[in-house]
Design an enzyme around this catalytic site. Structure first.
Site, short mmCIF file in Angstrom:
data_model
loop_
_atom_site.label_atom_id
_atom_site.label_comp_id
_atom_site.label_asym_id
_atom_site.label_seq_id
_atom_site.Cartn_x
_atom_site.Cartn_y
_atom_site.Cartn_z
CG ASP A 303 37.04 39.95 35.89
OD1 ASP A 303 38.16 40.08 36.43
OD2 ASP A 303 36.88 39.28 34.85
C1 BGC Z 1 40.03 38.30 34.32
C2 BGC Z 1 39.65 37.30 35.39
C3 BGC Z 1 40.75 37.19 36.41
C4 BGC Z 1 41.08 38.57 36.97
C5 BGC Z 1 42.16 38.55 38.01
C6 BGC Z 1 40.54 39.61 34.90
O1 BGC Z 1 41.06 40.42 33.92
O2 BGC Z 1 38.90 38.54 33.51
O3 BGC Z 1 39.37 36.05 34.81
O4 BGC Z 1 40.38 36.31 37.44
O5 BGC Z 1 41.49 39.39 35.90
O6 BGC Z 1 43.39 38.29 37.48
#
Ligand code: BGC
Length: 753
Positions: A303
């Protein structure tokens, strides 16, 4: 005849397997060939994912998707970047996305190996980042529909609109379990139940992928956030989880296991730590459990910034390089870096120092290249012409409306005050009555979803939809556009208009939020909303409460004053229209609670509590078993008709080994209107080596019944549906007595091996 058909099917399946094997083998050969030609930089570049702001003109402030050619060149030529993600300030139109993808892929043509870039977006409840896309209810609301076919249909539309935008990788579905209502991502979950989470998660994965990833109607899915992300002790986003493995395996793992089996192509990792070990550095969770035990062969992506955070936030790595070493050796394939190229440099150093073996790099790169082959990027990396026609079809709105309708959950209806007749004078008030953002929630044209200017122009507020339904002459709508508008709390106006109203529709709840900005310290409703409710009660008029929210804000103190309570949740683009249909009887509600709505703020007892969770010892053996006392129970949900259950029957009361148990029950619509209804089968293990759950949902089936109609519903379960994780962490079924409950019907059987 039948035998021939079986033979044809078997031959057909064998052919399919052979074709799949050939396809995979042909990828494997090409991947090996490519790997031989790739430099270390090429490989590490493939493992690097950066965000659009890194190469968009003006960075995060960019609003038109224009790219800086020099910065794009740096990303592709110098750092060999393999994957990109995200938008900058807000959603962009389809043509802009197609142009962005073209410029990126054009740049890859200037490299020696011409490896296309894999672009990923968060199409969480519809294609978030393309303007005018179709937004559906969030997962929590989808869970209330108890309709996996709708989940799948919405996923297919999302895939089509994503692919039309030139993007073939979706960071969805969220498979986190919603058992911590404070959590700001609670609305992204399918609620508190494991079986619903598994069923809906699998439906979503199939919706995204089952057409075949080379087809313009499919995208690669990404299960997230593995593992336990939703269970933070504080309830705040990205904060620690303390969880024994037995609990993890019983509640949080099954959704991922099922989605892996359903064929999901990729997985994103939980940003937090479990029992002190950040998941991004856990070889046990990433390699032993996910790869070896679950057999997951797809791509593992981090993530946001989660590798560097092993150093900067979690403090388990003394240097940024050590963070990279820990994560890659634990099993990470791709780093969502995503704001710079630090990962590239650090991994290169680590490989040079032999801290990360080349075999691990090659393994990661193979999986990345494989996904690129699977989604057809090596054949055509541009937005496909055929895909464009699939954007914004009129029929998508029907699916969005069906989903919003089926999600709406009616939890209180004193003296059948609902549905209201259309000649009633209605006073509409409250912050969610004039807001579009509050109906859609997070991941809606912006990350937070709270900028209304980006929503489709035909989006309706609750006040608009009620006015459309019963005519302006019958509606007094107090307030102004937007959640925070003070006019939405105008008690003087409320008092001035109440005299002319037959009923007050009080619209409370939450504005849109996502992730950490949505953190709260308790579930209390803001005081101004409570005051508004009290003022509404003081007028003496009947009050119908609409709670439009992503998580259960505390309403125990205002519930008694409400004659009816309706929960539309975050229902997406058609929430307002669907809610007005329910209020005025054009749609008979059938949503069922996907979680237990807490009655007390400190109470977090779920419907599947272990018996001992609910006990209160008064004196010696004097024990009260009354601890499950939610305001609205899991599975609650009223209708404008009534359903009667009868004739619960089992094919046997002594089940053995792998035998199937057929359970049937008759359901009759005993009221005056047609309705849909979710029939839910629960089991209870009477005695077990681990304190058994009070009951567990094992199956459900949503049926439609005309007024007066009866149907017999059949379920087939077996020993796997009676299993639990034991003290040795094995999933087992123990011989003994079980109860089966459907509606108010209850019967017993035994299982023996
Ligand atoms: C979130 C994810 C997301 C990623 C990309 C992160 O802050 O936890 O769920 O896919 O950002 O946008």
């Amino acid at each position: 005849m039948k035998k021939n058909l079986v033979l044809i099917l078997i031959a057909g399946c064998m052919l399919c397997t052979t074709i799949n094997a050939q396809v995979n083998n042909s990828y494997d050969a090409r991947i090996s060939q490519l790997l031989k030609q790739m430099t270390l930089e090429d490989k590490i570049g493939q493992m690097t994912q950066v965000t659009l702001a890194v190469f968009a003109k003006g960075g995060w402030a960019n609003t038109d998707g224009s790219l800086d050619p020099a910065l794009l060149k740096t990303a592709i030529q110098k750092y060999h970047v393999g994957s990109m993600l995200n938008t900058t300030a807000h959603a962009l139109d389809v043509q802009t996305w197609q142009r962005i993808i073209k410029e990126i892929q054009d740049e890859t043509k200037n490299t020696a190996l011409k490896i296309p870039v894999l672009y990923g977006l968060d199409a969480i409840h519809g294609q978030t980042y393309t303007l005018n896309s179709t937004l559906f209810p969030h997962n929590l609301a989808m869970a209330a529909t108890r309709n996996p076919a709708l989940v799948k249909a919405a996923a297919k539309i999302t895939a089509a609109e994503l692919r039309a935008s030139g993007v073939r990788w979706n960071f969805a579905p969220v498979l986190d379990l919603g058992r911590q209502p404070l959590w700001s991502r609670f609305p992204e979950t399918y609620g508190e139940d494991v079986y619903i989470g598994k069923t809906m998660g699998v439906a979503a994965v199939k919706g995204y992928e089952e057409d075949g990833l080379t087809n313009v109607t499919a995208v690669a899915s990404c299960m997230k956030h593995y593992l336990g992300y939703s269970a933070s002790r504080t309830g705040k986003d990205r904060t620690p989880i303390y969880m024994p493995e037995i609990e993890m395996r019983e509640y949080y793992l099954p959704q991922f296991r099922a989605a892996v089996k359903a064929g999901s192509s990729s997985i994103m990792i939980n940003s937090s730590d479990i029992n002190g070990t950040p998941v991004h550095a856990s070889k046990y969770l990433l390699t032993d459990l996910l790869r070896k035990e679950l057999g997951f062969e797809g791509l593992i992506v981090t993530d946001w910034e989660d590798i560097i955070r092993l150093h900067s936030i979690h403090k388990i790595a003394a240097t940024p390089r050590e963070a990279v070493v820990l994560a890659i050796n634990a099993g990470i394939d791709m780093s969502m870096v995503p704001g710079d190229y630090s990962f590239f440099d650090l991994l290169k150093e680590a490989v040079a120092k032999k801290e990360v073996p080349m075999s691990r790099i090659d393994d990661a790169v193979k999986r990345i290249l494989k996904l690129k082959f699977k989604v057809g990027l090596f054949d055509n990396a541009y937005a496909e012409e055929k895909a464009t026609a699939n954007f914004g079809k009129a029929e998508y709105q029907t699916v969005a409306l069906d989903a919003a309708h089926e999600a709406i959950t009616l939890v209180k209806n004193n003296n059948n005050i609902l549905p209201l007749s259309k000649d009633k004078k209605v006073l509409v008030i409250g912050p969610t009555s004039q807001s579009i953002a509050a109906l859609n929630g997070s991941w809606s044209y912006t990350w937070q979803g709270n900028q209304e200017e980006w929503y489709p122009k035909d989006s309706k507020t609750i006040a608009d939809a009620i006015t459309d339904k019963i005519g302006a002459a019958n509606v007094m709508a107090i307030g102004g556009k937007g959640f925070d508008n003070k006019a939405n709390y105008d008690i003087e106006k409320l008092n001035a208009n109440a005299a002319n109203a037959d009923v007050i529709v009080l619209c409370l709840g939450e504005n849109a939020y996502a992730e950490s900005p949505g953190n709260i310290r308790d579930l209390a409703l803001p005081e101004e909303q409570v005051n508004l409710a009290k003022a509404a009660f003081a007028t003496g008029k009947k009050v119908v409460l609409l709670m439009i929210e992503g998580r259960p804000r505390f309403i125990t103190n205002i519930e008694p004053g409400c004659e009816a309570i309706v929960l539309p949740f975050w229902g997406g683009r058609k929430t307002a229209e669907a809610t007005a249909d329910v209020l005025f009887g054009d749609y008979n509600p059938n949503g069922k609670m996907p979680f237990s709505y807490p009655k007390s703020m400190g109470e977090m007892v779920m419907y599947d509590y272990r018996g001992t969770e609910t006990k209160r010892e008064i004196f010696n053996a004097d024990v009260l078993w009354n601890g499950y006392d939610p305001l609205f129970a899991f599975g609650a949900g009223l209708s404008y008709t009534t359903f009667l259950y009868s004739n619960l029957q089992l094919s046997t009361t002594a089940l053995k080994g792998d035998q199937k148990l057929t359970v049937s029950v008759t359901v009759t619509n005993t009221g005056k209107v047609d309705g849909k209804h979710s029939v839910e089968l629960y089991t209870k293990d009477m005695y077990a080596s681990i304190v058994p759950n009070n009951k567990r949902l094992r199956a459900f089936d949503k049926i439609s019944l005309k007024a007066g109609e009866s149907k017999t519903v059949k379920f087939i379960i077996d020993k796997n549906d009676l299993a639990f994780v034991n003290a040795q962490l094995k999933t087992v079924t123990e011989p003994g007595d079980f109860e089966i409950m459907i509606g108010d019907q209850l019967t017993k059987f035994t299982w023996n091996n």
